[in-house]
Motif scaffolding. Sequence first.
Motif, mmCIF file in Angstrom:
data_model
loop_
_atom_site.group_PDB
_atom_site.id
_atom_site.type_symbol
_atom_site.label_atom_id
_atom_site.label_comp_id
_atom_site.label_asym_id
_atom_site.label_seq_id
_atom_site.Cartn_x
_atom_site.Cartn_y
_atom_site.Cartn_z
ATOM 1 N N UNK A 1 0.654 -1.313 0.075
ATOM 2 C CA UNK A 1 0.083 0.002 0.337
ATOM 3 C C UNK A 1 1.049 1.517 0.079
ATOM 4 N N UNK A 2 2.127 1.150 0.592
ATOM 5 C CA UNK A 2 2.387 1.998 0.919
ATOM 6 C C UNK A 2 3.652 2.932 -0.339
ATOM 7 N N UNK A 3 3.661 1.812 -0.569
ATOM 8 C CA UNK A 3 4.971 1.287 -1.783
ATOM 9 C C UNK A 3 3.789 1.609 -3.232
ATOM 10 N N UNK A 4 3.007 1.689 -2.847
ATOM 11 C CA UNK A 4 1.826 1.706 -4.397
ATOM 12 C C UNK A 4 2.008 3.121 -4.472
ATOM 13 N N UNK A 5 1.828 3.249 -3.633
ATOM 14 C CA UNK A 5 1.470 5.024 -3.313
ATOM 15 C C UNK A 5 2.702 5.772 -3.591
ATOM 16 N N UNK A 6 3.541 5.554 -3.660
ATOM 17 C CA UNK A 6 5.092 6.453 -3.749
ATOM 18 C C UNK A 6 5.287 6.136 -4.367
ATOM 19 N N UNK A 7 4.661 5.717 -6.037
ATOM 20 C CA UNK A 7 5.525 5.445 -7.100
ATOM 21 C C UNK A 7 4.647 5.390 -8.424
ATOM 22 N N UNK A 8 3.221 4.926 -8.147
ATOM 23 C CA UNK A 8 2.254 5.981 -8.661
ATOM 24 C C UNK A 8 2.362 7.579 -9.433
ATOM 25 N N UNK A 9 1.857 7.533 -10.336
ATOM 26 C CA UNK A 9 1.748 9.112 -10.862
ATOM 27 C C UNK A 9 0.885 9.650 -10.188
ATOM 28 N N UNK A 10 0.950 11.119 -10.469
ATOM 29 C CA UNK A 10 -0.179 11.594 -8.901
ATOM 30 C C UNK A 10 -1.349 11.827 -9.152
ATOM 31 N N UNK A 11 -1.549 11.773 -10.391
ATOM 32 C CA UNK A 11 -3.338 11.254 -10.775
ATOM 33 C C UNK A 11 -4.012 9.915 -10.124
ATOM 34 N N UNK A 12 -3.130 9.084 -10.290
ATOM 35 C CA UNK A 12 -3.386 7.875 -9.778
ATOM 36 C C UNK A 12 -3.640 7.862 -8.047
ATOM 37 N N UNK A 13 -2.815 8.947 -7.739
ATOM 38 C CA UNK A 13 -2.690 8.871 -5.946
ATOM 39 C C UNK A 13 -3.809 8.882 -4.929
ATOM 40 N N UNK A 14 -4.177 8.092 -3.485
ATOM 41 C CA UNK A 14 -5.040 8.353 -3.036
ATOM 42 C C UNK A 14 -4.921 9.608 -2.558
ATOM 43 N N UNK A 15 -5.978 10.694 -3.357
ATOM 44 C CA UNK A 15 -5.627 12.085 -1.768
ATOM 45 C C UNK A 15 -5.824 11.757 -0.373
#
Length: 270
Positions: free
Chosen positions: A32-46
């Motif tokens: 969860x933390x890794x995905x949040x740090x590497x995905x594109x800005x528009x795909x991140x959980x705000x």
Amino acid sequence: MLRIIKTEFLKLKRFHILLIGLIGMTLPAVLSVFTQSVVMEEAKVQNFNFEALVNSSIWNSVTIFMPVIFTLIGGYVINREYKDDTLKNILPVPVSFQRLLFGKLLTMGILSVLFGFYSYAVTLIVGWLSGVSGLSIAVLFTGFLQMLGISAFTYIALLPILAFTSRKPGIFMGGVIVSFLYGYISMFIKNVTIRSVYPILSGLTVMRFDTGTFMNTSEPGNLILSMLSLAVMLLLTIAIVMLTNPLQTVLKRKKRKSAGIFLRQGQKGR
């Protein structure tokens, strides 16, 4: 039954496969933390706070890790009786295979809840080490109840697979593959009715888990349908266990083993 469960836990202490379970249940929070740090800005959980981290960890657990881990460990524990050829010693004792199997399934059920608690603790540690904000009493309490409850319900959804693969030795790995697909497919179910009756997702509905962030739908599942779905899984498991008779399998293995010994002795005699 309590004696069987206690014995199974004593056996589990000797199995290295538990380490696989601990490693596997560490990954949802890390992912969860890794995905949040590497995905594109528009795909991140705000506003990725502790609540979002706990929810993401639960989602990853239910759809990817729990189905594989629970089926792998549960199937391995049951299959050991075949592999170690201990059934021939157990069956003459006044403990039926059905009772033994129920004891093993209950043991794995308790273990699944413990794995849920472990994953919850790991999520808190990973969030703290990653500097995630927003930790509160409400998040702690809700996350704790949901993680443990969903762990138990996910295991119930997998019970028929475990029970069915216990009928013959060596087929539990096929059950692991089926469980993986079972969980993976759940990520693509949008229809609210199907989502309510699909057993893997039923536990999320019962525990009032918000799937909106992960399934792009805000419509909640039907609680009654979800509870009925899980009840059907329990009844199906009971039916499979009651119809399971390993005696023929054991006798066939003994005959093959005796035939092999006889042939080897015959060859030596020549």
